[in-house]
Scaffold this motif. Sequence first.
Motif, PDB file in Angstrom:
ATOM      1  N   GLY A  92       9.065   1.702  -2.856  1.00 38.83           N
ATOM      2  CA  GLY A  92       8.327   2.640  -3.695  1.00 38.83           C
ATOM      3  C   GLY A  92       9.121   3.886  -4.032  1.00 38.83           C
ATOM      4  O   GLY A  92       9.080   4.372  -5.156  1.00 38.83           O
ATOM      5  N   ALA A  93       9.880   4.370  -3.044  1.00 37.67           N
ATOM      6  CA  ALA A  93      10.657   5.593  -3.275  1.00 37.67           C
ATOM      7  C   ALA A  93      11.706   5.371  -4.355  1.00 37.67           C
ATOM      8  O   ALA A  93      11.913   6.211  -5.230  1.00 37.67           O
ATOM      9  CB  ALA A  93      11.324   6.031  -1.969  1.00 37.67           C
ATOM     10  N   GLN A  94      12.335   4.201  -4.283  1.00 35.67           N
ATOM     11  CA  GLN A  94      13.367   3.856  -5.260  1.00 35.67           C
ATOM     12  C   GLN A  94      12.731   3.702  -6.647  1.00 35.67           C
ATOM     13  O   GLN A  94      13.251   4.207  -7.647  1.00 35.67           O
ATOM     14  CB  GLN A  94      14.038   2.548  -4.812  1.00 35.67           C
ATOM     15  CG  GLN A  94      15.240   2.130  -5.634  1.00 35.67           C
ATOM     16  CD  GLN A  94      16.402   3.111  -5.499  1.00 35.67           C
ATOM     17  OE1 GLN A  94      16.432   3.919  -4.590  1.00 35.67           O
ATOM     18  NE2 GLN A  94      17.331   3.056  -6.436  1.00 35.67           N
ATOM     19  N   LEU A  95      11.591   3.013  -6.685  1.00 38.98           N
ATOM     20  CA  LEU A  95      10.892   2.811  -7.963  1.00 38.98           C
ATOM     21  C   LEU A  95      10.465   4.152  -8.563  1.00 38.98           C
ATOM     22  O   LEU A  95      10.519   4.345  -9.777  1.00 38.98           O
ATOM     23  CB  LEU A  95       9.655   1.927  -7.759  1.00 38.98           C
ATOM     24  CG  LEU A  95       9.927   0.450  -7.452  1.00 38.98           C
ATOM     25  CD1 LEU A  95       8.638  -0.230  -6.991  1.00 38.98           C
ATOM     26  CD2 LEU A  95      10.487  -0.247  -8.683  1.00 38.98           C
ATOM     27  N   TYR A  96      10.024   5.043  -7.699  1.00 40.69           N
ATOM     28  CA  TYR A  96       9.546   6.347  -8.166  1.00 40.69           C
ATOM     29  C   TYR A  96      10.644   7.064  -8.953  1.00 40.69           C
ATOM     30  O   TYR A  96      10.377   7.791  -9.908  1.00 40.69           O
ATOM     31  CB  TYR A  96       9.103   7.187  -6.959  1.00 40.69           C
ATOM     32  CG  TYR A  96       8.387   8.464  -7.333  1.00 40.69           C
ATOM     33  CD1 TYR A  96       7.086   8.427  -7.822  1.00 40.69           C
ATOM     34  CD2 TYR A  96       9.013   9.702  -7.201  1.00 40.69           C
ATOM     35  CE1 TYR A  96       6.428   9.596  -8.172  1.00 40.69           C
ATOM     36  CE2 TYR A  96       8.359  10.869  -7.546  1.00 40.69           C
ATOM     37  CZ  TYR A  96       7.071  10.818  -8.032  1.00 40.69           C
ATOM     38  OH  TYR A  96       6.415  11.974  -8.379  1.00 40.69           O
TER      39      TYR A  96
ATOM     40  N   LEU B  23      -3.357   3.320  -8.442  1.00 46.04           N
ATOM     41  CA  LEU B  23      -3.055   1.990  -8.988  1.00 46.04           C
ATOM     42  C   LEU B  23      -3.934   1.690 -10.199  1.00 46.04           C
ATOM     43  O   LEU B  23      -3.458   1.215 -11.231  1.00 46.04           O
ATOM     44  CB  LEU B  23      -3.257   0.926  -7.899  1.00 46.04           C
ATOM     45  CG  LEU B  23      -2.989  -0.508  -8.331  1.00 46.04           C
ATOM     46  CD1 LEU B  23      -1.544  -0.676  -8.798  1.00 46.04           C
ATOM     47  CD2 LEU B  23      -3.286  -1.490  -7.186  1.00 46.04           C
ATOM     48  N   GLN B  24      -5.234   2.012 -10.070  1.00 44.70           N
ATOM     49  CA  GLN B  24      -6.143   1.733 -11.187  1.00 44.70           C
ATOM     50  C   GLN B  24      -5.776   2.543 -12.428  1.00 44.70           C
ATOM     51  O   GLN B  24      -5.818   2.038 -13.548  1.00 44.70           O
ATOM     52  CB  GLN B  24      -7.600   2.011 -10.760  1.00 44.70           C
ATOM     53  CG  GLN B  24      -8.616   1.404 -11.701  1.00 44.70           C
ATOM     54  CD  GLN B  24      -8.434  -0.108 -11.854  1.00 44.70           C
ATOM     55  OE1 GLN B  24      -8.320  -0.831 -10.871  1.00 44.70           O
ATOM     56  NE2 GLN B  24      -8.365  -0.601 -13.086  1.00 44.70           N
TER      57      GLN B  24
ATOM     58  N   GLU C 280       5.039  -3.695  -8.665  1.00 47.70           N
ATOM     59  CA  GLU C 280       5.746  -2.407  -8.604  1.00 47.70           C
ATOM     60  C   GLU C 280       4.755  -1.244  -8.660  1.00 47.70           C
ATOM     61  O   GLU C 280       4.927  -0.224  -7.982  1.00 47.70           O
ATOM     62  CB  GLU C 280       6.764  -2.318  -9.746  1.00 47.70           C
ATOM     63  CG  GLU C 280       7.942  -3.267  -9.520  1.00 47.70           C
ATOM     64  CD  GLU C 280       8.812  -3.478 -10.746  1.00 47.70           C
ATOM     65  OE1 GLU C 280       9.978  -3.834 -10.570  1.00 47.70           O
ATOM     66  OE2 GLU C 280       8.324  -3.312 -11.889  1.00 47.70           O
ATOM     67  N   MET C 281       3.698  -1.411  -9.439  1.00 45.59           N
ATOM     68  CA  MET C 281       2.674  -0.352  -9.498  1.00 45.59           C
ATOM     69  C   MET C 281       2.013  -0.187  -8.129  1.00 45.59           C
ATOM     70  O   MET C 281       1.736   0.928  -7.691  1.00 45.59           O
ATOM     71  CB  MET C 281       1.617  -0.684 -10.555  1.00 45.59           C
ATOM     72  CG  MET C 281       2.096  -0.449 -11.973  1.00 45.59           C
ATOM     73  SD  MET C 281       0.758  -0.559 -13.186  1.00 45.59           S
ATOM     74  CE  MET C 281       0.784  -2.271 -13.589  1.00 45.59           C
TER      75      MET C 281
ATOM     76  N   GLU D 216       1.335   3.092  -3.263  1.00 46.09           N
ATOM     77  CA  GLU D 216       1.415   3.278  -1.809  1.00 46.09           C
ATOM     78  C   GLU D 216       2.402   4.385  -1.451  1.00 46.09           C
ATOM     79  O   GLU D 216       2.168   5.172  -0.538  1.00 46.09           O
ATOM     80  CB  GLU D 216       1.780   1.947  -1.127  1.00 46.09           C
ATOM     81  CG  GLU D 216       0.553   1.053  -1.016  1.00 46.09           C
ATOM     82  CD  GLU D 216       0.877  -0.409  -0.787  1.00 46.09           C
ATOM     83  OE1 GLU D 216       2.040  -0.725  -0.477  1.00 46.09           O
ATOM     84  OE2 GLU D 216      -0.050  -1.237  -0.933  1.00 46.09           O
ATOM     85  N   TYR D 217       3.487   4.447  -2.183  1.00 46.42           N
ATOM     86  CA  TYR D 217       4.485   5.497  -1.920  1.00 46.42           C
ATOM     87  C   TYR D 217       3.924   6.889  -2.254  1.00 46.42           C
ATOM     88  O   TYR D 217       4.060   7.835  -1.474  1.00 46.42           O
ATOM     89  CB  TYR D 217       5.757   5.232  -2.730  1.00 46.42           C
ATOM     90  CG  TYR D 217       6.736   6.378  -2.660  1.00 46.42           C
ATOM     91  CD1 TYR D 217       7.425   6.652  -1.476  1.00 46.42           C
ATOM     92  CD2 TYR D 217       6.959   7.199  -3.765  1.00 46.42           C
ATOM     93  CE1 TYR D 217       8.314   7.711  -1.393  1.00 46.42           C
ATOM     94  CE2 TYR D 217       7.850   8.264  -3.685  1.00 46.42           C
ATOM     95  CZ  TYR D 217       8.520   8.518  -2.507  1.00 46.42           C
ATOM     96  OH  TYR D 217       9.385   9.569  -2.428  1.00 46.42           O
ATOM     97  N   ILE D 218       3.271   6.979  -3.383  1.00 44.44           N
ATOM     98  CA  ILE D 218       2.730   8.273  -3.831  1.00 44.44           C
ATOM     99  C   ILE D 218       1.736   8.825  -2.803  1.00 44.44           C
ATOM    100  O   ILE D 218       1.685  10.030  -2.557  1.00 44.44           O
ATOM    101  CB  ILE D 218       2.064   8.108  -5.220  1.00 44.44           C
ATOM    102  CG1 ILE D 218       3.142   7.851  -6.275  1.00 44.44           C
ATOM    103  CG2 ILE D 218       1.229   9.324  -5.591  1.00 44.44           C
ATOM    104  CD1 ILE D 218       2.599   7.248  -7.561  1.00 44.44           C
ATOM    105  N   ALA D 219       0.983   7.902  -2.186  1.00 42.79           N
ATOM    106  CA  ALA D 219       0.001   8.318  -1.178  1.00 42.79           C
ATOM    107  C   ALA D 219       0.667   8.976   0.020  1.00 42.79           C
ATOM    108  O   ALA D 219       0.061   9.798   0.709  1.00 42.79           O
ATOM    109  CB  ALA D 219      -0.819   7.107  -0.710  1.00 42.79           C
TER     110      ALA D 219
END
Lengths: 233, 106
Positions: free
Chosen positions: B28-32, B65-66, B95-96, B101-104
């Motif tokens: 998630g961090a990488q995707l962010y 996510l929603q 990926e979303m 989950e990462y943002i949380a």
Amino acid sequence: MKFKIFTLLAALAFCGSAAAWLEGGGERDEALDLEPDLENGLDVYEVCSGCHLPEGWGKKDGTFPQLAGQHRSVLIKQLADIREGNRDNPTMYPFALPRAIGEAQSLADVVAYTEKLPMNPDNGKGEWPAGTPEFDMGKKLYEDNCVECHGKDGEGSAEKFYPKIHGQHYAYMLRQFEWVRDGKRRNANPDMVEQIKSFSNKDMQAVINYVSRIPVPKEDLAPSADWTNPDFD
Amino acid sequence: MKPVNPIIISLAMLASIMLATPALAADGAQLYKTKTCFTCHGKDGKTPILDTYPKIAGQNPAYSLQQMKDIKSGARANGLSAAMKGVMHLVNDDEMKALAEYIATL
């Protein structure tokens, strides 16, 4: 100075309808006349690099255009147009604001920085290589419709604010071309809108395919597609 | 009906696990970073580039996510969501999920 004269002539010549293409005065002219500071340009560019990447190469899928090597005048015009609300780009909008990239001097600095970046040797291309009928069709369309402004090799014109289009990603150019044709790109040159109004979707794909395959002069390219911008170490 | 070779079943199961793994392991961090989220929302998820953009750090993952799904599909098109719509083709469902989950955790 020559930019100012051109702007004035343009304003006189196209009074009214073309105002959205090239409005004179303001920070556009100011930025063009300022002496750029490349070191500050790098600092300003950091925020841009989040999407356009440290190399200024954008994305091959066309989400973000390549900025490396683009004429300073073209990028100043686009930035000014976006921040003045003359070109709609909701994703880009906040990054064009003074809060993100500063005033006229910063505009001058950042575009001078990107102009000097070596270009992507592996830009996104259309699906038809040389030797296919579609490639030839696109070449003919280009020669008949585009050469006068964008040049034989897609080099554009810094003086006239015509973008360099060789080396640009196919999908990005296709989207912009369609928006110019269909009136969605509000800051388009009315001469271009007129020139391409009868283009079918197939014509459009063929001509952009050709443009995406015009070779970029070797001296403007990075040594390889793996090159990374050392300024971002 | 011919009995299905248990080896084929095992291989099929293995294949499905292998297909799903990259998504589950998506960082998630990488995707962010690579999907350009940080450019608008800030590296910490709470310093958006405009005051009119949301702070997202610590948001409930189901909610994030929603919203991502709805902006991507066009179901949500109000407010400033047009700015985000322009990049949503860069992320798929898995990926979303990893992003939410990462943002949380921010």
